[in-house]
Design a protein around this motif. Sequence first.
Motif, PDB file in Angstrom:
ATOM      1  N   ALA A 122       5.003  -2.143   4.379  1.00 59.04           N
ATOM      2  CA  ALA A 122       3.943  -1.700   3.471  1.00 59.04           C
ATOM      3  C   ALA A 122       4.435  -1.401   2.068  1.00 59.04           C
ATOM      4  O   ALA A 122       3.632  -1.064   1.198  1.00 59.04           O
ATOM      5  N   ALA A 123       5.730  -1.510   1.822  1.00 58.26           N
ATOM      6  CA  ALA A 123       6.275  -1.095   0.524  1.00 58.26           C
ATOM      7  C   ALA A 123       6.125  -2.158  -0.552  1.00 58.26           C
ATOM      8  O   ALA A 123       5.815  -1.849  -1.705  1.00 58.26           O
ATOM      9  N   ALA A 155      13.640   1.827   3.173  1.00 60.14           N
ATOM     10  CA  ALA A 155      13.022   1.811   4.499  1.00 60.14           C
ATOM     11  C   ALA A 155      13.671   0.773   5.405  1.00 60.14           C
ATOM     12  O   ALA A 155      13.910   1.038   6.593  1.00 60.14           O
ATOM     13  N   ALA A 156      13.963  -0.416   4.870  1.00 57.57           N
ATOM     14  CA  ALA A 156      14.609  -1.454   5.677  1.00 57.57           C
ATOM     15  C   ALA A 156      16.020  -1.030   6.078  1.00 57.57           C
ATOM     16  O   ALA A 156      16.440  -1.241   7.228  1.00 57.57           O
ATOM     17  N   PHE A 157      16.756  -0.442   5.153  1.00 59.69           N
ATOM     18  CA  PHE A 157      18.101   0.040   5.460  1.00 59.69           C
ATOM     19  C   PHE A 157      18.045   1.108   6.541  1.00 59.69           C
ATOM     20  O   PHE A 157      18.813   1.083   7.514  1.00 59.69           O
ATOM     21  N   PRO A 201       0.792  -1.234   0.000  1.00 64.71           N
ATOM     22  CA  PRO A 201       0.000   0.000   0.000  1.00 64.71           C
ATOM     23  C   PRO A 201       0.822   1.281   0.000  1.00 64.71           C
ATOM     24  O   PRO A 201       0.308   2.326  -0.403  1.00 64.71           O
ATOM     25  N   LEU A 202       2.071   1.238   0.461  1.00 63.54           N
ATOM     26  CA  LEU A 202       2.851   2.480   0.580  1.00 63.54           C
ATOM     27  C   LEU A 202       2.995   3.224  -0.743  1.00 63.54           C
ATOM     28  O   LEU A 202       2.795   4.452  -0.778  1.00 63.54           O
ATOM     29  N   PRO A 203       3.353   2.561  -1.866  1.00 64.34           N
ATOM     30  CA  PRO A 203       3.458   3.318  -3.122  1.00 64.34           C
ATOM     31  C   PRO A 203       2.166   4.027  -3.503  1.00 64.34           C
ATOM     32  O   PRO A 203       2.213   5.130  -4.085  1.00 64.34           O
ATOM     33  N   TYR A 204       1.027   3.448  -3.171  1.00 65.94           N
ATOM     34  CA  TYR A 204      -0.250   4.064  -3.526  1.00 65.94           C
ATOM     35  C   TYR A 204      -0.524   5.300  -2.679  1.00 65.94           C
ATOM     36  O   TYR A 204      -1.016   6.310  -3.185  1.00 65.94           O
ATOM     37  N   VAL A 224      11.273   4.968 -10.912  1.00 69.55           N
ATOM     38  CA  VAL A 224      10.250   4.015 -11.333  1.00 69.55           C
ATOM     39  C   VAL A 224       9.227   3.877 -10.209  1.00 69.55           C
ATOM     40  O   VAL A 224       9.589   3.760  -9.036  1.00 69.55           O
ATOM     41  N   LEU A 225       7.951   3.878 -10.564  1.00 66.00           N
ATOM     42  CA  LEU A 225       6.879   3.724  -9.585  1.00 66.00           C
ATOM     43  C   LEU A 225       6.718   2.248  -9.242  1.00 66.00           C
ATOM     44  O   LEU A 225       5.829   1.552  -9.720  1.00 66.00           O
ATOM     45  N   ARG A 226       7.628   1.764  -8.406  1.00 67.78           N
ATOM     46  CA  ARG A 226       7.599   0.406  -7.870  1.00 67.78           C
ATOM     47  C   ARG A 226       7.950   0.478  -6.383  1.00 67.78           C
ATOM     48  O   ARG A 226       8.495   1.476  -5.910  1.00 67.78           O
ATOM     49  N   GLY A 227       7.695  -0.617  -5.678  1.00 62.70           N
ATOM     50  CA  GLY A 227       7.966  -0.630  -4.253  1.00 62.70           C
ATOM     51  C   GLY A 227       9.360  -1.076  -3.874  1.00 62.70           C
ATOM     52  O   GLY A 227       9.729  -1.021  -2.701  1.00 62.70           O
TER      53      GLY A 227
END
Length: 527
Positions: free
Chosen positions: A171-172, A139-141, A63-66, A129-132
């Motif tokens: 959520a990514a 975010a994990a890093f 859901p995060l990219p959205y 690029v619109l990807r997660g």
Amino acid sequence: MSRVDPTARLTAAVVALSVLGVVLRVVALGERPFHWDEARAGVWALRFARMGVFEYRPVAGGPLPYHLARASLSLLGATDAAARLPVALVGGLLPLAALGLRTRLSAAETVLLAALLAGSPPLVYYGRVLRGDLLLAAAAFLACVLVVRAVDTERQSAAFAAVLAAVAALAASGFVVATAACVVAAVAVSVDARWVSLNDLVALPDRVRARSTLVARLFLVGVAAVVFLFAPRGGSASLWNPLAFPDVLAFVFDEAPGRFFAVRVASRYADGATHELWPFVSSLLEVLLAAAPVTLLAGVFGALYDRYVGSVRPVVTFFAAWAGVGVLVFPTVAEVDGPWTAVHVVVPLAVPAAVGLARGVAFLRDAVAREDAAVVASALLVCAAAVAGVGAVFADDVYGEPTPDSSLAGYAQPADDLDPFAANLSGESTVLYYGDRFHTRGWTEADGPPVPDAWGNRLPLPWYVAREGGSSTTLPSGAPLPETPPAVVVTTPEDAPTLRPELADYERSRYRLALWNREVVVFVGRS
């Protein structure tokens, strides 16, 4: 004359590299046409922005990219660049995370880490690029860096930020399962390297109890963040409907995990259906060698040097193990062989790579001090070759037109510019998709994901239709055209000859919707 504070100088250098990282990602951000996955995410994000309706479905990604794309599209309008901008900003600002490791790395290593995060070609490409994938890796890093920072400073703010970053990673993308596996394995390796002793593990429950209030607060913040990101919007069960809050919680903590397991695990591995591992691993290594050779080679050298020559530093061991395990884990869980898996390896590998590059810089300085001309000349030659190689990747793959030979572009990246197609659309346009390959029965784009295969076959064109405010309809192969055909008709090369007599006054164009073997024919009314 007062001397400049070394910490301020280090911070300024990292900030400057982060600014460079943002520039590399936002320049010409909307030039490349949308990839298949980008178009799918873009359509649903635009629907979210216009209608306020969203529901987490694993088949459509995290859901995060959205949420990010919705905010950007609402503020800046429906454009390719606006949809990609949040990912670009996250990727460009990622080098700032290097400052969180400044107590564990030398100043030179910290700056070089920021430089690698800012300029590694796979991170720049997928930061546009619109990807997660980039969102998850970043975010994990950041979550791991913040944990280190919380341990070093004992600041509760770093602990809370680490929890939020971990939830953002969750959520990514569905790849978060692979990332979690890599982090757990890296912790195990670090324990083996005596980062954490058995006494520390035995004492851990007592330490948790001593900080029970903080742990409870961290847990509540994490739960609230998960609910906010995964809760549905619109409909009967909506986050903004207080009366539906029990249903929202049931969806977030029961239905959403069930959907994830059903889509990402049960259906994918039904009847033991898996793919061969080595071709995927080999493909990932080829991408790393072609697009990130500096990070790869320096990372291997830095990990070995820190482990066997220098003093073993747990933070270097941890990130090196994360990257090493990732080379096997991400190809294992990947559904298709895509170059984006390299992002999940390059980000953690940047830490040992910074160590390796710092050793190379120190070696060069010693050679200059010794006036060893042969060594200096050889080192400069290697540096020039590395710079030229990275520059070629940027020119050909990051900013160049996508081709089948590209090391970073996925198969479903259109090989043709789609702006001419979009230029024929308007808010009043109706696009007719003609042919069994595109025809859908009993389903409309307003229904949302999951989508039928025929709708997926149209991608990325539905993004451009939705972006311009148009609508669409379909007909199966062999069906008669309407008495007054729409201004834009999309069909396959096989069905095009059938339509040509009735659309004789239309202009005809061909578009390659992938790098190979995915063409469509578009008829556009001359008026």
